[in-house]
Design an enzyme around this catalytic site. Structure first.
Site, PDB file in Angstrom:
ATOM      1  N   CYS A 187       0.884  -1.163   0.000  1.00 50.92           N
ATOM      2  CA  CYS A 187       0.000   0.000   0.000  1.00 50.92           C
ATOM      3  C   CYS A 187       0.913   1.202   0.000  1.00 50.92           C
ATOM      4  O   CYS A 187       1.509   1.524   1.021  1.00 50.92           O
ATOM      5  CB  CYS A 187      -0.918  -0.001   1.225  1.00 50.92           C
ATOM      6  SG  CYS A 187      -1.810   1.546   1.429  1.00 50.92           S
ATOM      7  N   CYS A 220      -0.665   4.312   2.321  1.00 43.80           N
ATOM      8  CA  CYS A 220      -0.694   4.223   3.796  1.00 43.80           C
ATOM      9  C   CYS A 220      -0.111   2.878   4.181  1.00 43.80           C
ATOM     10  O   CYS A 220       1.079   2.656   3.992  1.00 43.80           O
ATOM     11  CB  CYS A 220      -2.085   4.499   4.371  1.00 43.80           C
ATOM     12  SG  CYS A 220      -3.494   3.763   3.528  1.00 43.80           S
ATOM     13  N   SER A 221      -0.919   1.967   4.669  1.00 42.71           N
ATOM     14  CA  SER A 221      -0.360   0.667   5.055  1.00 42.71           C
ATOM     15  C   SER A 221      -1.456  -0.384   5.017  1.00 42.71           C
ATOM     16  O   SER A 221      -1.484  -1.282   5.851  1.00 42.71           O
ATOM     17  CB  SER A 221       0.256   0.749   6.446  1.00 42.71           C
ATOM     18  OG  SER A 221      -0.668   1.321   7.350  1.00 42.71           O
ATOM     19  N   CYS A 222      -2.378  -0.275   4.049  1.00 45.58           N
ATOM     20  CA  CYS A 222      -3.458  -1.247   3.916  1.00 45.58           C
ATOM     21  C   CYS A 222      -2.871  -2.655   3.832  1.00 45.58           C
ATOM     22  O   CYS A 222      -1.909  -2.882   3.089  1.00 45.58           O
ATOM     23  CB  CYS A 222      -4.276  -0.945   2.659  1.00 45.58           C
ATOM     24  SG  CYS A 222      -5.060   0.665   2.723  1.00 45.58           S
TER      25      CYS A 222
END
Lengths: 220, 187
Positions: B88, B91-93
């Site tokens: 991602c 962000c940090s999905c």
């Protein structure tokens, strides 16, 4: 917005550092920051899109030098103030000066398992037929909105192929601004490495992004 | 952190027991062992694998996993021709329902920035060296869809049951930054 969160293709961050037997959290405050952020989100007073917008609104220098959960906490303070749950001074000092406002939900410990299992699906009913089909060639729009968006800079103005039709999902760009869910068709769009990076692409590589219909235009 | 906690708890918006319950869920219940079960079942049950590739959310729900951070799951299969890896960049999905909380490297600027532009180089640093004829497919999770990789089943595991197979499936193999290999004692 063209903030520091949009990192795809940037260079110079150094090696990817991995840790053997990495703990879930590296300090007690991180553990609490994760739990508090998720718990506060269940009040229903803001969405994940609002939270993401708050995180990426940090000035780039601050975003890039803050620890991961530090970014979460700064954004949590922002979303609390924006939603009217607290004042700027309250989130800075921790001293309560104004009465609580009604929130949509206060999740109890025994409700956690059920709430997490249900999740927060982003899919919505289909308002019209999908504008593209698998295999269609599309171009992503060149756009530089000042607000939250989910089309990364590296994938703007690029030609790719629709690979998956995901159905209709909440549109983050408007949702994060408080302008409603504005659900749109969502697609996986696949690009060749050369389309994204030119001659500097590694051979035999492809990258997909998820793109809402208003990010895309047909290519004849 | 304390200031925010004081306000959220003090004003009654957040129950401290709820905070602890959420944290413990991800420390003890939700993690890569869930995903390993999904992979092991896909390796041994062709019908399940077909459903997983067609509708991963439904397939994964049959094993009792679902919800936050996996409302819309997609499974992609590694083959001799294609190797998949997830990221991602914005962000940090991460597919929480099958892999739990992401490791720090997955959330780092170094990984997020580089794996889309230099995926082969990144993979080789993780010890995944692929022949040039294998296409590398990077999936940037820019929506609420969450990807998991079904790694290739190693040869030498014929006849193994799901439990034995699940035990050799690593977290990184389901992100695409690792391969599944036999334990050294067997290989």
């Amino acid at each position: 917005m063209n903030g520091a969160q949009d990192m795809g293709g940037m260079m110079g961050f150094g090696p990817i550092v991995r840790e053997e037997n990495e703990p879930f959290f590296h300090a007690p405050w991180e553990r609490k920051a994760m739990g508090l952020t998720l718990a506060a989100g269940t009040t229903g007073m803001w969405s994940l899109d609002h939270a993401r917008a708050a995180r990426e609104s940090l000035p780039p220098g601050e975003y890039l030098t803050s620890p991961y959960y530090g970014i979460w906490l700064k954004a949590l303070a922002t979303t609390m103030v924006n939603a009217g749950l607290a004042t700027e001074r309250e989130v800075a000092t921790g001293v309560i000066e104004t009465p609580p406002v009604p929130v949509k939900r206060i999740l109890r410990p025994e409700e956690v398992a059920g709430a997490l299992a249900k999740g927060w699906p982003a899919s919505r009913p289909e308002p019209h037929p999908a504008p593209f089909r698998v295999g269609d060639t599309v171009r992503t729009r060149i756009m530089n909105p000042v607000h939250h968006t989910r089309l990364p800079r590296y994938a703007r103005g690029k030609t790719g192929v629709i690979e998956t039709v995901h159905g209709v999902h909440v549109f983050p760009d408007s949702h994060a601004q408080g302008l409603g869910e504005n659900p749109q068709w969502l697609f996986s769009v696949c690009f060749t490495g050369e389309e994204l990076w030119g001659a500097d692409a590694e051979p035999g590589t492809r990258v997909s992004v998820e793109a809402w219909e208003s990010y895309l235009e047909p290519v004849a | 952190m304390r200031a925010l906690e004081s306000i959220l708890v003090g004003k009654g918006y957040v129950d401290p027991g709820t905070v602890e319950e959420i944290i413990q869920t991800y420390e003890t219940k939700v993690g890569p062992r869930n995903g390993a079960q999904v992979v092991a079942k896909a390796w041994t049950d062709p019908e399940f694998k077909a459903l997983l590739l067609r509708d991963a959310t439904t397939a994964i729900a049959t094993l009792g996993f679902g919800g936050r951070g996996g409302e819309h799951m997609v499974a992609v299969e590694n083959t001799a021709e294609v190797h998949n890896v997830i990221v991602c960049t914005l962000c940090s999905c991460y597919p929480w329902v099958v892999l739990g909380l992401p490791p720090a490297w997955y959330k780092s600027a170094a990984y997020r920035s580089r794996v889309v532009i230099r995926p082969r180089e990144v993979l080789s640093e993780f010890g995944v060296s692929l022949p040039p004829e294998t296409t590398v497919r990077v999936w940037d999770s820019t929506a609420e869809t969450r990807y998991m990789v079904i790694p290739r089943r190693p040869t030498g595991t014929e006849g193994w049951d799901e439990e034995a197979l699940a035990a050799i499936v690593s977290r990184d193999s389901m992100v695409g930054t690792g391969l599944v290999s036999l334990p050294e004692s067997l290989s």
